[in-house]
Design an enzyme around this catalytic site. Structure first.
Site, PDB file in Angstrom:
ATOM      1  N   HIS A  80       1.150  -1.009  -0.396  1.00  0.00           N
ATOM      2  CA  HIS A  80       0.244  -0.279  -0.096  1.00  0.00           C
ATOM      3  C   HIS A  80       1.377   1.794  -0.197  1.00  0.00           C
ATOM      4  O   HIS A  80       1.789   1.365   0.165  1.00  0.00           O
ATOM      5  CB  HIS A  80      -1.178  -0.047   1.296  1.00  0.00           C
ATOM      6  CG  HIS A  80      -2.113  -0.826   1.264  1.00  0.00           C
ATOM      7  ND1 HIS A  80      -2.930  -1.105   2.193  1.00  0.00           N
ATOM      8  CD2 HIS A  80      -2.487  -2.075   0.418  1.00  0.00           C
ATOM      9  CE1 HIS A  80      -3.536  -2.615   1.531  1.00  0.00           C
ATOM     10  NE2 HIS A  80      -3.066  -3.413   0.800  1.00  0.00           N
ATOM     11  N   GLU A  82       1.089   3.916   1.971  1.00  0.00           N
ATOM     12  CA  GLU A  82       1.313   3.882   2.747  1.00  0.00           C
ATOM     13  C   GLU A  82       2.048   3.630   3.721  1.00  0.00           C
ATOM     14  O   GLU A  82       3.431   3.790   3.997  1.00  0.00           O
ATOM     15  CB  GLU A  82       0.375   4.382   3.939  1.00  0.00           C
ATOM     16  CG  GLU A  82      -1.002   5.351   4.057  1.00  0.00           C
ATOM     17  CD  GLU A  82      -2.000   3.813   3.072  1.00  0.00           C
ATOM     18  OE1 GLU A  82      -3.413   4.315   3.204  1.00  0.00           O
ATOM     19  OE2 GLU A  82      -1.466   3.094   1.825  1.00  0.00           O
ATOM     20  N   CYS A 108      -6.218   1.481   5.059  1.00  0.00           N
ATOM     21  CA  CYS A 108      -7.636   0.649   5.326  1.00  0.00           C
ATOM     22  C   CYS A 108      -6.190  -0.179   6.958  1.00  0.00           C
ATOM     23  O   CYS A 108      -5.654   1.007   7.660  1.00  0.00           O
ATOM     24  CB  CYS A 108      -6.305  -0.362   5.353  1.00  0.00           C
ATOM     25  SG  CYS A 108      -4.757  -1.414   4.940  1.00  0.00           S
ATOM     26  N   CYS A 111      -2.793  -0.987   7.766  1.00  0.00           N
ATOM     27  CA  CYS A 111      -2.306   0.859   7.448  1.00  0.00           C
ATOM     28  C   CYS A 111      -1.884   1.508   8.010  1.00  0.00           C
ATOM     29  O   CYS A 111      -0.964   2.165   9.242  1.00  0.00           O
ATOM     30  CB  CYS A 111      -1.902   1.376   6.034  1.00  0.00           C
ATOM     31  SG  CYS A 111      -1.720   0.884   4.481  1.00  0.00           S
TER      32      CYS A 111
END
Length: 158
Positions: A80, A82, A108, A111
């Site tokens: 991801h 992040e 999410c 993260c």
């Protein structure tokens, strides 16, 4: 001229949108920046680990397996945005403690947990991502979530 100048939050969100253009994910393009004292310390976008084939080349495993959004995160080649931003900070020995994250999408739960442990204090996001546990954990940690929709998006209209 001064009236056309974006706020700091708008400025950093615009940069996060630009970072997202580097994404190699076939499902959603996500970009983020981590800021400390009005200075960008790291950026990230979603894609495969360094040196490995991207989903643009291999196809989307999650699509092939009919995995719904928000489930079975481990069934994906990519990291991801992040996660990549945090890993870039670690790779280069840069602290993000006390920082603010600007992201094209709400993080999410995976993260969110990482951002909490990295010491991020505020998250600005443009688009939603339904993940109730992420919301609960962010609240428990005192992590401030701020919706900053991009002008002209579906969420901005509603």
């Amino acid at each position: 001229m001064a009236g056309d100048r974006p706020s700091w939050d708008e400025y950093f969100m615009a940069i996060a949108r630009q970072v997202a253009t580097r994404s190699t994910c076939l499902r959603r393009r996500v970009g983020c920046v981590i800021v400390l004292e009005k200075r960008i310390v790291t950026t990230g976008y979603n894609g495969a680990p360094m040196g490995l084939p991207h989903c643009l080349q291999t196809g989307c495993l999650r699509e092939r397996e009919n995995v719904p959004p928000g489930e079975r995160h481990e069934l994906c080649r990519g990291l991801h945005a992040e996660q990549n931003a945090l890993l870039q900070a670690a790779y280069h020995g840069v602290s993000v403690r006390g920082g603010t994250l600007y992201c094209t999408h709400r993080p999410c739960v995976l993260c969110t947990k990482m951002l909490i442990n990295a010491g991020i204090r505020r998250i600005f996001f443009a688009e939603g991502y339904e993940d109730r546990l992420a919301e609960v954990m962010a609240g428990e940690a005192g992590l401030e979530l701020v919706h900053l929709p991009t002008a002209g998006t579906k969420e901005d209209e509603g």
